[in-house]
Scaffold this motif. Sequence first.
Motif: not given
Length: 340
Positions: A182, A246-247, A249-250
């Motif tokens: 992140p 997913q990473q 999108k997050d």
Amino acid sequence: MRKSEVIVSSHRNNMSDGLIEVDPSVLNTDGTDYETAGYETSTQSLTSSVNQYVFENGRRYHAYYGIDKNVMPTDEIEQDRLDLHHESMLQMLKGDLYKAPLEEPTRILDVGTGTGIWAIDMADKFPAAEVIGIDLSPIQPRWVPPNCRFETDDAEQEWTYDPNSFDFIHLRNIALSISNWPFLLSQVFKCLKPGSWIEHCELGLVVYSDDGSVPDDYAAKVCMQLISEAMNKIGRPPCTQESITQQLKDAGFVDVQAYTYKQPMGPWPKDPRLKRIGAMSLLGGETGYAAYGLAPMTRILGMDPAQAERICAEAFASVKNKNQHAYSHYYVAFGRKPLE
Ligand SMILES: C[S@@+](CC[C@H](N)C(=O)[O-])C[C@H]1O[C@@H](n2cnc3c(N)ncnc32)[C@H](O)[C@@H]1O
């Protein structure tokens, strides 16, 4: 004083250690010779330069940012393997260097550039663009296209590049080194221009076969499972198509697309392009299983170095079996920073 006396005396003065005492524990009492692995070889205290290395299990690891930052060696053997793997990935993408729909980018960043081979190819492809490659380890060549340059830096530290300043940021095969996706992706997001693209490519560490020729105890499968176990243990799990998608999108990227390619682990496919990829994979495997496996197995799983070396050697031996048709996955995902 005669000249010869000066030489003799200066020679003596340089002998600061006197006689070297033998460590009694190394003496041969059981008929065995030295292992080549398992000795403390850190050079950390000898130099403060960015060229700090540790030799471990016969391989050289870069140490300036800390020995655990990158669990893979960056020695010449590994550099050759990375360049070979670049060719294999070009074959995988049918000659393309990326999948994102780029339009004449003017500023490109390659994170964890390794030997810089992708950055150099991009600089040749886009001569009007500025291409920067960053890496923990200063292993990139000096003779590069005039629009390409390299920096030694840790991508997991706060980036000092101007916000909104890149048209394309590329990350390939760095997942085993990254502890905080992140944060890293927030830095990519910050530094991309609105509407510009990130592309993230990773090798999966699961072994598959389509014809049932690969049993559960297939040595390459066992080796990859152990590496995955080690990396999961330190919070750096190997990627899957779901996780890299997913990473992105997050992190706030939109229009995310992901592709999964099959990477044969030997030259068994009939298709000539896949056969070439398999042949390169086999060649890379000669040093690749050890490059991926030795540090995770010894440092993280606490295995004996000789045992880890044996597992990596057996993995390479298994992919040479012509009757077992293994492949792994290669994931490519890209996404765009929103315009607003
Ligand atoms: C397996 S190599 C891949 C090199 C290149 N991306 C390629 O695909 O050919 C991983 C590279 O990422 C670099 N790396 C790992 N963690 C990094 C970090 N935090 N910052 C910068 N570079 C990093 C390593 O030093 C190594 O050169």
